[in-house]
Design an enzyme around this catalytic site. Structure first.
Site: not given
Ligand code: NDP
Ligand code: ZN
Length: 180
Positions: A66-67
Protein backbone atom coordinates in the site's frame (compact mmCIF):
# COMPACT_ATOMS: atom_id res chain seq x y z
CA UNK A 1 13.04 -25.51 12.66
CA UNK A 2 13.58 -22.65 15.13
CA UNK A 3 16.62 -21.48 13.15
CA UNK A 4 14.68 -21.35 9.88
CA UNK A 5 11.75 -19.46 11.46
CA UNK A 6 14.05 -16.95 13.12
CA UNK A 7 15.83 -16.45 9.80
CA UNK A 8 12.51 -15.74 8.02
CA UNK A 9 11.32 -13.31 10.72
CA UNK A 10 14.57 -11.34 10.64
CA UNK A 11 14.63 -11.35 6.83
CA UNK A 12 11.09 -9.98 6.93
CA UNK A 13 11.80 -7.20 9.46
CA UNK A 14 14.85 -6.23 7.39
CA UNK A 15 12.82 -6.24 4.15
CA UNK A 16 10.09 -4.04 5.67
CA UNK A 17 12.66 -1.66 7.22
CA UNK A 18 14.35 -1.15 3.84
CA UNK A 19 11.00 -0.65 2.05
CA UNK A 20 9.70 1.90 4.59
CA UNK A 21 13.09 3.60 5.19
CA UNK A 22 12.10 7.05 3.85
CA UNK A 23 8.63 7.12 5.43
CA UNK A 24 7.48 8.71 8.66
CA UNK A 25 4.28 8.41 10.69
CA UNK A 26 1.87 11.34 10.77
CA UNK A 27 2.69 12.28 14.40
CA UNK A 28 4.47 15.52 15.33
CA UNK A 29 7.65 13.61 16.22
CA UNK A 30 7.83 12.08 12.71
CA UNK A 31 8.37 8.61 14.11
CA UNK A 32 9.99 6.22 11.59
CA UNK A 33 7.17 4.39 9.77
CA UNK A 34 8.70 0.95 10.47
CA UNK A 35 7.78 1.36 14.17
CA UNK A 36 4.18 0.73 13.07
CA UNK A 37 4.44 -2.69 11.34
CA UNK A 38 6.87 -3.91 14.02
CA UNK A 39 4.45 -2.66 16.69
CA UNK A 40 1.50 -4.40 15.00
CA UNK A 41 3.44 -7.71 14.97
CA UNK A 42 4.39 -7.12 18.61
CA UNK A 43 0.73 -6.57 19.62
CA UNK A 44 -0.19 -9.87 17.94
CA UNK A 45 2.50 -11.80 19.84
CA UNK A 46 2.40 -10.10 23.26
CA UNK A 47 -1.31 -9.25 23.56
CA UNK A 48 -3.04 -11.54 21.06
CA UNK A 49 -0.93 -14.57 22.01
CA UNK A 50 -0.52 -15.28 18.30
CA UNK A 51 2.54 -17.36 17.48
CA UNK A 52 1.70 -18.35 13.90
CA UNK A 53 4.70 -17.12 11.87
CA UNK A 54 2.50 -16.65 8.77
CA UNK A 55 0.40 -14.06 10.65
CA UNK A 56 3.46 -12.33 12.15
CA UNK A 57 5.23 -12.09 8.77
CA UNK A 58 2.03 -10.78 7.13
CA UNK A 59 1.72 -8.17 9.91
CA UNK A 60 5.31 -7.02 9.36
CA UNK A 61 4.60 -6.65 5.62
CA UNK A 62 1.01 -5.37 5.85
CA UNK A 63 1.67 -1.81 4.62
CA UNK A 64 4.54 -2.49 2.17
CA UNK A 65 2.41 -2.80 -0.98
CA UNK A 66 0.00 0.00 0.00
CA UNK A 67 2.70 2.50 0.96
CA UNK A 68 5.91 1.55 -0.93
CA UNK A 69 7.02 0.24 -4.35
CA UNK A 70 6.69 -3.37 -3.13
CA UNK A 71 4.66 -5.71 -5.38
CA UNK A 72 2.59 -8.77 -4.42
CA UNK A 73 4.83 -10.79 -6.76
CA UNK A 74 7.87 -9.80 -4.71
CA UNK A 75 6.15 -10.83 -1.46
CA UNK A 76 4.95 -14.11 -2.95
CA UNK A 77 8.44 -14.97 -4.25
CA UNK A 78 10.22 -14.22 -0.97
CA UNK A 79 7.61 -15.07 1.70
CA UNK A 80 5.19 -17.42 -0.09
CA UNK A 81 1.59 -17.52 -1.30
CA UNK A 82 -0.12 -17.73 2.11
CA UNK A 83 1.61 -14.59 3.43
CA UNK A 84 0.98 -12.83 0.12
CA UNK A 85 -2.74 -13.62 0.24
CA UNK A 86 -3.09 -12.15 3.75
CA UNK A 87 -1.25 -8.98 2.68
CA UNK A 88 -3.63 -8.77 -0.32
CA UNK A 89 -6.61 -8.98 2.04
CA UNK A 90 -5.39 -6.04 4.12
CA UNK A 91 -4.22 -3.84 1.23
CA UNK A 92 -6.49 -1.08 -0.11
CA UNK A 93 -6.89 -0.72 -3.87
CA UNK A 94 -4.93 2.45 -4.60
CA UNK A 95 -6.84 3.03 -7.86
CA UNK A 96 -9.97 3.86 -5.88
CA UNK A 97 -10.76 7.25 -4.30
CA UNK A 98 -10.04 7.46 -0.56
CA UNK A 99 -13.66 7.62 0.59
CA UNK A 100 -14.44 4.49 -1.45
CA UNK A 101 -11.45 2.67 0.07
CA UNK A 102 -12.72 3.52 3.55
CA UNK A 103 -16.20 2.22 2.68
CA UNK A 104 -14.74 -0.99 1.23
CA UNK A 105 -12.70 -1.68 4.36
CA UNK A 106 -15.95 -1.78 6.34
CA UNK A 107 -17.72 -3.88 3.72
CA UNK A 108 -14.84 -6.34 3.15
CA UNK A 109 -14.02 -6.93 6.82
CA UNK A 110 -16.76 -9.56 7.20
CA UNK A 111 -15.39 -11.65 4.34
CA UNK A 112 -11.76 -11.62 5.48
CA UNK A 113 -9.94 -14.80 6.52
CA UNK A 114 -9.26 -15.38 10.24
CA UNK A 115 -5.57 -14.48 9.76
CA UNK A 116 -6.37 -11.27 7.88
CA UNK A 117 -8.86 -10.30 10.63
CA UNK A 118 -6.10 -10.73 13.23
CA UNK A 119 -3.81 -8.38 11.30
CA UNK A 120 -6.68 -5.89 10.86
CA UNK A 121 -7.51 -5.90 14.60
CA UNK A 122 -3.87 -5.34 15.62
CA UNK A 123 -3.41 -2.64 12.94
CA UNK A 124 -6.45 -0.69 14.14
CA UNK A 125 -5.46 -1.14 17.80
CA UNK A 126 -1.99 0.26 17.08
CA UNK A 127 -3.35 3.23 15.10
CA UNK A 128 -6.02 4.14 17.67
CA UNK A 129 -3.45 4.03 20.49
CA UNK A 130 -1.14 6.13 18.31
CA UNK A 131 -3.86 8.77 17.86
CA UNK A 132 -4.66 8.69 21.59
CA UNK A 133 -0.97 9.30 22.29
CA UNK A 134 -0.70 12.24 19.89
CA UNK A 135 -3.16 13.56 17.32
CA UNK A 136 -1.72 13.36 13.78
CA UNK A 137 -0.44 16.65 12.31
CA UNK A 138 -3.27 18.78 10.94
CA UNK A 139 -6.16 16.65 12.23
CA UNK A 140 -9.22 18.38 13.70
CA UNK A 141 -11.07 16.88 16.69
CA UNK A 142 -13.85 16.01 14.25
CA UNK A 143 -11.48 14.09 12.01
CA UNK A 144 -10.24 12.12 15.04
CA UNK A 145 -13.85 11.38 15.97
CA UNK A 146 -14.64 10.23 12.40
CA UNK A 147 -11.55 8.01 12.41
CA UNK A 148 -12.64 6.29 15.64
CA UNK A 149 -16.14 5.81 14.24
CA UNK A 150 -14.82 4.31 10.98
CA UNK A 151 -12.35 2.06 12.83
CA UNK A 152 -15.15 0.71 15.01
CA UNK A 153 -17.20 -0.16 11.94
CA UNK A 154 -14.23 -2.07 10.44
CA UNK A 155 -13.56 -3.86 13.73
CA UNK A 156 -17.22 -4.84 14.12
CA UNK A 157 -16.72 -6.87 10.92
CA UNK A 158 -13.74 -8.67 12.51
CA UNK A 159 -15.42 -9.81 15.75
CA UNK A 160 -15.11 -13.25 17.38
CA UNK A 161 -11.51 -13.46 16.22
CA UNK A 162 -9.30 -12.66 19.24
CA UNK A 163 -10.72 -12.00 22.71
CA UNK A 164 -7.78 -9.99 24.07
CA UNK A 165 -7.41 -7.69 21.06
CA UNK A 166 -11.16 -7.04 20.88
CA UNK A 167 -11.26 -6.30 24.63
CA UNK A 168 -8.44 -3.75 24.25
CA UNK A 169 -10.26 -2.13 21.31
CA UNK A 170 -13.53 -2.03 23.26
CA UNK A 171 -11.76 -0.34 26.20
CA UNK A 172 -10.57 2.39 23.82
CA UNK A 173 -14.06 2.89 22.37
CA UNK A 174 -15.66 2.92 25.84
CA UNK A 175 -13.23 5.67 26.90
CA UNK A 176 -14.18 7.81 23.93
CA UNK A 177 -17.94 7.41 24.24
CA UNK A 178 -17.73 8.68 27.82
CA UNK A 179 -15.89 11.77 26.53
CA UNK A 180 -18.54 12.71 23.93
P1 NDP B 1 -6.52 8.43 7.09
O1 NDP B 1 -7.36 9.56 7.46
O2 NDP B 1 -7.14 7.11 7.09
O3 NDP B 1 -5.16 8.47 7.98
C1 NDP B 1 -5.04 7.56 9.00
C2 NDP B 1 -4.09 6.47 8.61
O4 NDP B 1 -2.78 7.01 8.59
C3 NDP B 1 -4.06 5.36 9.61
O5 NDP B 1 -5.03 4.40 9.29
C4 NDP B 1 -2.63 4.84 9.49
O6 NDP B 1 -2.64 3.92 8.39
C5 NDP B 1 -1.84 6.06 9.08
N1 NDP B 1 -1.07 6.76 10.13
C6 NDP B 1 0.15 7.31 9.97
N2 NDP B 1 0.56 7.92 11.08
C7 NDP B 1 -0.40 7.74 12.01
C8 NDP B 1 -0.51 8.13 13.36
N3 NDP B 1 0.43 8.82 14.01
N4 NDP B 1 -1.64 7.80 14.03
C9 NDP B 1 -2.60 7.10 13.39
N5 NDP B 1 -2.55 6.71 12.10
C10 NDP B 1 -1.44 7.01 11.41
O7 NDP B 1 -5.99 8.52 5.67
P2 NDP B 1 -5.58 9.78 4.87
O8 NDP B 1 -4.67 10.64 5.62
O9 NDP B 1 -5.11 9.19 3.60
O10 NDP B 1 -6.95 10.56 4.68
C11 NDP B 1 -7.98 10.10 3.84
C12 NDP B 1 -9.35 10.11 4.48
O11 NDP B 1 -9.50 11.13 5.48
C13 NDP B 1 -10.42 10.37 3.48
O12 NDP B 1 -11.45 9.41 3.66
C14 NDP B 1 -10.94 11.76 3.79
O13 NDP B 1 -12.30 11.89 3.47
C15 NDP B 1 -10.70 11.86 5.23
N6 NDP B 1 -10.53 13.23 5.70
C16 NDP B 1 -11.29 13.65 6.74
C17 NDP B 1 -11.17 14.91 7.23
C18 NDP B 1 -12.02 15.33 8.39
O14 NDP B 1 -11.83 16.38 8.94
N7 NDP B 1 -12.96 14.49 8.84
C19 NDP B 1 -10.23 15.87 6.64
C20 NDP B 1 -9.44 15.32 5.57
C21 NDP B 1 -9.61 14.04 5.13
P3 NDP B 1 -1.57 2.74 8.23
O15 NDP B 1 -1.92 1.66 9.17
O16 NDP B 1 -1.77 2.33 6.79
O17 NDP B 1 -0.24 3.36 8.49
ZN1 ZN C 1 -1.03 -0.35 9.17
Amino acid sequence: SHAELLSIIIKCVNFAAIKHKDQRRKDDKETPYINHPIGVANILVQEGNIHDPIVIVAALLHDTVEDTDTTFEEIENIFGTEVCNIVKEVTDDKNLPKAERKRLQIQNALNKSHKAKLVTLADKLYNLRDIQESIPIGWSQNRVKEYFKWSKAVIDGCRKTNFNLERELDLIFAERVSED
